[in-house]
Design a protein around this motif. Structure first.
Motif, PDB file in Angstrom:
ATOM      1  N   GLY A 209      -0.774  -4.629   1.371  1.00 64.23           N
ATOM      2  CA  GLY A 209      -0.058  -3.770   0.428  1.00 64.23           C
ATOM      3  C   GLY A 209      -0.240  -2.287   0.661  1.00 64.23           C
ATOM      4  N   ALA A 210      -1.381  -1.891   1.217  1.00 68.02           N
ATOM      5  CA  ALA A 210      -1.635  -0.469   1.436  1.00 68.02           C
ATOM      6  C   ALA A 210      -0.640   0.150   2.405  1.00 68.02           C
ATOM      7  CB  ALA A 210      -3.058  -0.283   1.967  1.00 68.02           C
ATOM      8  N   ALA A 211      -0.060  -0.688   3.277  1.00 67.68           N
ATOM      9  CA  ALA A 211       0.883  -0.167   4.273  1.00 67.68           C
ATOM     10  C   ALA A 211       2.267   0.085   3.698  1.00 67.68           C
ATOM     11  CB  ALA A 211       0.988  -1.145   5.438  1.00 67.68           C
ATOM     12  N   LEU A 212       2.540  -0.465   2.521  1.00 70.06           N
ATOM     13  CA  LEU A 212       3.910  -0.421   2.013  1.00 70.06           C
ATOM     14  C   LEU A 212       4.320   0.952   1.501  1.00 70.06           C
ATOM     15  CD1 LEU A 212       4.009  -3.834   0.127  1.00 70.06           C
ATOM     16  CD2 LEU A 212       4.718  -3.315   2.454  1.00 70.06           C
ATOM     17  N   GLY A 213       3.364   1.752   1.110  1.00 69.72           N
ATOM     18  CA  GLY A 213       3.703   3.056   0.557  1.00 69.72           C
ATOM     19  C   GLY A 213       4.353   3.997   1.541  1.00 69.72           C
ATOM     20  N   SER A 214       4.155   3.733   2.838  1.00 65.68           N
ATOM     21  CA  SER A 214       4.690   4.647   3.853  1.00 65.68           C
ATOM     22  C   SER A 214       6.001   4.168   4.453  1.00 65.68           C
ATOM     23  CB  SER A 214       3.660   4.817   4.977  1.00 65.68           C
ATOM     24  OG  SER A 214       3.393   3.560   5.591  1.00 65.68           O
ATOM     25  N   VAL A 215       6.561   3.056   3.932  1.00 69.32           N
ATOM     26  CA  VAL A 215       7.794   2.512   4.499  1.00 69.32           C
ATOM     27  C   VAL A 215       9.000   3.233   3.906  1.00 69.32           C
ATOM     28  CG1 VAL A 215       9.235   0.473   4.797  1.00 69.32           C
ATOM     29  CG2 VAL A 215       6.732   0.246   4.834  1.00 69.32           C
ATOM     30  N   PRO A 216       9.751   3.975   4.721  1.00 66.72           N
ATOM     31  CA  PRO A 216      10.910   4.685   4.184  1.00 66.72           C
ATOM     32  C   PRO A 216      12.019   3.701   3.805  1.00 66.72           C
ATOM     33  CG  PRO A 216      10.869   4.855   6.580  1.00 66.72           C
ATOM     34  CD  PRO A 216       9.584   4.195   6.166  1.00 66.72           C
ATOM     35  N   GLY A 217      12.642   3.912   2.674  1.00 64.10           N
ATOM     36  CA  GLY A 217      13.770   3.080   2.268  1.00 64.10           C
ATOM     37  C   GLY A 217      13.404   1.832   1.502  1.00 64.10           C
ATOM     38  N   LEU A 218      12.115   1.462   1.489  1.00 62.93           N
ATOM     39  CA  LEU A 218      11.714   0.275   0.747  1.00 62.93           C
ATOM     40  C   LEU A 218      11.642   0.633  -0.740  1.00 62.93           C
ATOM     41  CD1 LEU A 218      10.804  -2.699   0.919  1.00 62.93           C
ATOM     42  CD2 LEU A 218       8.443  -1.862   1.047  1.00 62.93           C
ATOM     43  N   GLU A 219      12.597   0.133  -1.518  1.00 65.99           N
ATOM     44  CA  GLU A 219      12.729   0.539  -2.915  1.00 65.99           C
ATOM     45  C   GLU A 219      11.979  -0.366  -3.881  1.00 65.99           C
ATOM     46  OE1 GLU A 219      16.875   0.742  -3.744  1.00 65.99           O
ATOM     47  OE2 GLU A 219      17.274   2.324  -2.259  1.00 65.99           O
ATOM     48  N   GLN A 220      11.857  -1.665  -3.532  1.00 65.39           N
ATOM     49  CA  GLN A 220      11.277  -2.608  -4.487  1.00 65.39           C
ATOM     50  C   GLN A 220      10.399  -3.628  -3.788  1.00 65.39           C
ATOM     51  OE1 GLN A 220      14.277  -4.066  -7.434  1.00 65.39           O
ATOM     52  NE2 GLN A 220      15.686  -2.824  -6.214  1.00 65.39           N
ATOM     53  N   VAL A 221       9.293  -3.970  -4.456  1.00 68.17           N
ATOM     54  CA  VAL A 221       8.405  -5.024  -3.996  1.00 68.17           C
ATOM     55  C   VAL A 221       8.293  -6.056  -5.114  1.00 68.17           C
ATOM     56  CG1 VAL A 221       6.074  -5.622  -3.238  1.00 68.17           C
ATOM     57  CG2 VAL A 221       7.106  -3.453  -2.519  1.00 68.17           C
ATOM     58  N   ILE A 222       8.543  -7.313  -4.777  1.00 69.30           N
ATOM     59  CA  ILE A 222       8.530  -8.390  -5.763  1.00 69.30           C
ATOM     60  C   ILE A 222       7.501  -9.419  -5.331  1.00 69.30           C
ATOM     61  CG2 ILE A 222       9.901 -10.240  -6.821  1.00 69.30           C
ATOM     62  CD1 ILE A 222      12.391  -8.409  -6.162  1.00 69.30           C
ATOM     63  N   SER A 223       6.586  -9.771  -6.236  1.00 74.39           N
ATOM     64  CA  SER A 223       5.508 -10.703  -5.924  1.00 74.39           C
ATOM     65  C   SER A 223       5.852 -12.102  -6.412  1.00 74.39           C
ATOM     66  CB  SER A 223       4.205 -10.241  -6.585  1.00 74.39           C
ATOM     67  OG  SER A 223       3.194 -11.215  -6.408  1.00 74.39           O
ATOM     68  N   PHE A 224       5.678 -13.092  -5.525  1.00 75.85           N
ATOM     69  CA  PHE A 224       5.893 -14.477  -5.913  1.00 75.85           C
ATOM     70  C   PHE A 224       4.836 -14.960  -6.903  1.00 75.85           C
ATOM     71  CE2 PHE A 224       8.046 -15.198  -1.584  1.00 75.85           C
ATOM     72  CZ  PHE A 224       9.309 -14.982  -2.119  1.00 75.85           C
ATOM     73  N   ASP A 225       3.748 -14.222  -7.005  1.00 75.00           N
ATOM     74  CA  ASP A 225       2.675 -14.582  -7.927  1.00 75.00           C
ATOM     75  C   ASP A 225       2.623 -13.537  -9.043  1.00 75.00           C
ATOM     76  OD1 ASP A 225       1.567 -16.875  -6.342  1.00 75.00           O
ATOM     77  OD2 ASP A 225       1.370 -15.276  -4.852  1.00 75.00           O
ATOM     78  N   ASP A 226       1.616 -13.632  -9.903  1.00 74.89           N
ATOM     79  CA  ASP A 226       1.491 -12.634 -10.966  1.00 74.89           C
ATOM     80  C   ASP A 226       1.435 -11.250 -10.335  1.00 74.89           C
ATOM     81  OD1 ASP A 226       1.459 -14.579 -12.880  1.00 74.89           O
ATOM     82  OD2 ASP A 226      -0.727 -14.731 -12.922  1.00 74.89           O
ATOM     83  N   ALA A 227       2.181 -10.326 -10.876  1.00 73.60           N
ATOM     84  CA  ALA A 227       2.303  -8.986 -10.281  1.00 73.60           C
ATOM     85  C   ALA A 227       1.045  -8.173 -10.524  1.00 73.60           C
ATOM     86  CB  ALA A 227       3.514  -8.270 -10.854  1.00 73.60           C
ATOM     87  N   ASP A 228      -0.014  -8.502  -9.742  1.00 76.54           N
ATOM     88  CA  ASP A 228      -1.254  -7.752  -9.888  1.00 76.54           C
ATOM     89  C   ASP A 228      -1.249  -6.491  -9.039  1.00 76.54           C
ATOM     90  OD1 ASP A 228      -1.265  -9.114  -7.540  1.00 76.54           O
ATOM     91  OD2 ASP A 228      -3.155 -10.175  -7.888  1.00 76.54           O
ATOM     92  N   GLU A 229      -0.189  -6.307  -8.244  1.00 72.78           N
ATOM     93  CA  GLU A 229      -0.037  -5.058  -7.516  1.00 72.78           C
ATOM     94  C   GLU A 229       0.718  -4.077  -8.407  1.00 72.78           C
ATOM     95  OE1 GLU A 229      -1.337  -4.459  -4.475  1.00 72.78           O
ATOM     96  OE2 GLU A 229      -2.258  -6.428  -4.711  1.00 72.78           O
ATOM     97  N   PRO A 230       0.215  -2.862  -8.537  1.00 73.19           N
ATOM     98  CA  PRO A 230       0.817  -1.902  -9.479  1.00 73.19           C
ATOM     99  C   PRO A 230       2.310  -1.682  -9.282  1.00 73.19           C
ATOM    100  CG  PRO A 230      -1.258  -1.068  -8.596  1.00 73.19           C
ATOM    101  CD  PRO A 230      -0.945  -2.308  -7.838  1.00 73.19           C
ATOM    102  N   ALA A 231       2.771  -1.671  -8.039  1.00 75.80           N
ATOM    103  CA  ALA A 231       4.169  -1.341  -7.782  1.00 75.80           C
ATOM    104  C   ALA A 231       5.072  -2.564  -7.723  1.00 75.80           C
ATOM    105  CB  ALA A 231       4.285  -0.553  -6.477  1.00 75.80           C
ATOM    106  N   ALA A 232       4.504  -3.763  -7.918  1.00 74.82           N
ATOM    107  CA  ALA A 232       5.275  -4.980  -7.727  1.00 74.82           C
ATOM    108  C   ALA A 232       5.797  -5.544  -9.042  1.00 74.82           C
ATOM    109  CB  ALA A 232       4.429  -6.029  -7.026  1.00 74.82           C
ATOM    110  N   THR A 233       6.942  -6.187  -8.958  1.00 76.23           N
ATOM    111  CA  THR A 233       7.536  -6.939 -10.063  1.00 76.23           C
ATOM    112  C   THR A 233       7.268  -8.411  -9.824  1.00 76.23           C
ATOM    113  OG1 THR A 233       9.308  -5.318 -10.279  1.00 76.23           O
ATOM    114  CG2 THR A 233       9.707  -7.493 -11.232  1.00 76.23           C
TER     115      THR A 233
END
Length: 517
Positions: free
Chosen positions: A122-146
């Protein structure tokens, strides 16, 4: 069949709606968490399509998927295709840096992933240009995930009519793992995906009565074809999260499987596990194997144990799955990858000029042409030009022969060839010999530098349970079956071998037990 109710598929986004109309109450998918009918799968995929569209995903946008096998991955895949998105299936073994590159290169707008993988990378996702949404198949324990559950709960329950697509346009960008440099994104068309699944279902004679047990990753082309070709015929898939030999045997018994599908290492380990001794595998009517070359001794042992044919196949990401296989009722020639899928061509050409066709039995590079061939590598015209000739032949990188009667035989990967004292040595040939020894459960052969011969072969052996072969014994066995220059210079005994997420052996990752890390 009523053509109005079941029009030809322009893409896999229409597969589940058609299957749900034909077999609504028939069980389509069995996983550890849920059992779903075709109607339930279709409804869940429809909700995903509504949810993605509501979140701004438009036709042509890239939607990435990252998880082990699970029902959520399946409905996300079909939901994304249904709303016209281009799917980017990701290997679960990717590091954060690799994920960062692929998501950026593909221009992914949305990532759906398991909580396990999000925590790992997950730490790598913050630097991905254009990635607008992150959705977790499990409980959204990641702050930016739905959470995926909340996504489904809030989605429109009305059927989502699949977005019409151009069959020749990209449906999927699947990144190939390279030995050097960055991975390349092979663009698979809607047509190639549909045809591959349809031809596979036809060649293997899949029916609504089939129950297929598999642990192949859904994100891999082989696993994808197993799933969707089975559903085209109305069959049931029992999907393992990860492969375990004892668990695979148990599921074949428990579900009365008619098919098992996997890579060579899966068959070798199932044959070696003590759980096989008392297992009832009588419901199997055929199995399939692909991904790498397989020893004829393993094929014969599996067929003897199950009483059913083990059908070899060959394919690659750049072909959206299979490129060849045996038809179920055709002669099953052990050691052969079969014939080209209908409407496609295979040839063996000289490795020197890439054009001259080889005579029967003469090794050369296998090339392929037809509607299954990739549209090219995303954002990489140079790599596309290197892989595909101007007249449409895909250079596969596999060394093969043909028998003059339409059947092909893969020798090994061209890049894995070992050049020892001027002789070509193919690791697969040594592996096929060693796996025939009763004391060997698994084996892989890699190269080591040598001051005199340039390169020499080293074999890495996982002993069979209850066996303790020694290196001298196995070397002697090799000398009985191989020319002297092919006999491995050394044999190393290991507890396990490095594999990809699909279970294929990774020769380039082989390490001597005494080597420094």
């Amino acid at each position: 069949m009523n053509a109005a109710l079941f029009p030809p598929l322009d893409g896999l986004g229409r597969l589940l709606p058609q299957a749900a109309r034909r077999w609504p109450r028939r069980i389509a998918l069995v996983t550890d968490e849920r059992t779903l009918t075709f109607e339930e799968l279709d409804q869940l995929a429809s909700r995903v399509a509504h949810a993605l569209s509501a979140r701004g995903v438009r036709p042509g946008d890239r939607v990435a998927l990252l998880s082990q096998n699970r029902w959520e991955w399946i409905v996300a895949y079909h939901g994304a295709l249904r709303c016209g998105a281009v799917v980017n299936p990701l290997n679960v073994m990717l590091t954060g840096a690799e994920l960062d590159y692929i998501l950026g290169d593909s221009g992914a707008k949305v990532l759906l992933a398991s909580g396990e993988r999000l925590r790992a990378v997950g730490a790598a996702l913050g630097s991905v240009p254009g990635l607008e949404q992150v959705i977790s198949f499990d409980d959204a324990d990641e702050p930016a995930a739905t959470s995926f559950a909340s996504l489904l709960a809030s989605a429109d329950a009305e059927p989502f009519e699949p977005v019409p697509v151009d069959p020749g346009s990209a449906a999927c960008i699947a990144y190939t793992s390279g030995t050097t440099g960055h991975p390349k994104g092979a663009m698979q068309s809607h047509r190639s995906l549909v045809l591959n699944c349809a031809y596979t279902a036809t060649m293997h004679v899949r029916t609504p009565e089939d129950v297929v047990v598999t642990a192949l990753p859904s994100a891999h082309v082989y696993g994808n074809v197993v799933l969707n070709s089975t559903w085209m015929a109305g069959g049931r898939v029992v999907l393992m999260t990860r492969f375990d030999p004892e668990d695979a045997i148990r599921r074949i018994e428990q579900h009365g499987a008619t098919m098992f599908e996997g890579v060579p290492a899966m068959y070798a380990t199932m044959l070696a596990t003590p759980a096989l001794a008392g297992a009832d595998l009588s419901t199997l009517t055929r199995s399939t194997v692909g991904g790498q070359t397989i020893a004829e001794s393993v094929i014969e042992s599996w067929e003897t144990r199950t009483g059913a044919p083990l059908i070899e196949l060959w394919g690659m990401t750049e072909l959206s799955g299979l490129g060849s296989t045996h038809a179920l009722y055709a002669p099953n020639v052990h050691g052969s990858i079969g014939v080209a899928l209908p409407g496609n061509e295979l040839r063996v050409v000289s490795t020197e000029d890439g054009v001259t066709e080889c005579r029967p039995g003469e090794p050369g590079e296998l090339v392929a042409r037809g509607p299954l061939v990739t549209l090219g590598y995303y954002h990489d015209d140079a790599a596309t030009a290197e892989a595909i000739t101007p007249d449409g032949w895909l250079r596969t990188g596999d060394v093969a022969t043909h028998d003059g009667a339409g059947r092909f035989f893969v020798v090994d990967r061209l890049k894995d060839m070992i050049l020892t004292a001027g002789y070509n040595v193919y690791p697969a040939e040594i592996e096929r010999v060693l796996i025939g020894h009763a004391g060997v459960a698994l084996v892989a052969v890699g190269r080591e530098p040598d001051e005199v011969k340039g390169e020499v072969a080293h074999a890495y052996v996982v002993p069979a349970p209850g066996s303790a072969p020694d290196a001298e014994e196995l070397t002697g066995y090799c000398r009985q079956h191989l020319a002297a220059y092919k006999v491995p210079r050394a044999i190393h005994f290991v507890d396990q071998l490095p594999t990809t997420s699909s279970g294929k052996l990774m020769r380039r990752m082989l390490r001597r037990p005494d080597a420094a890390h």
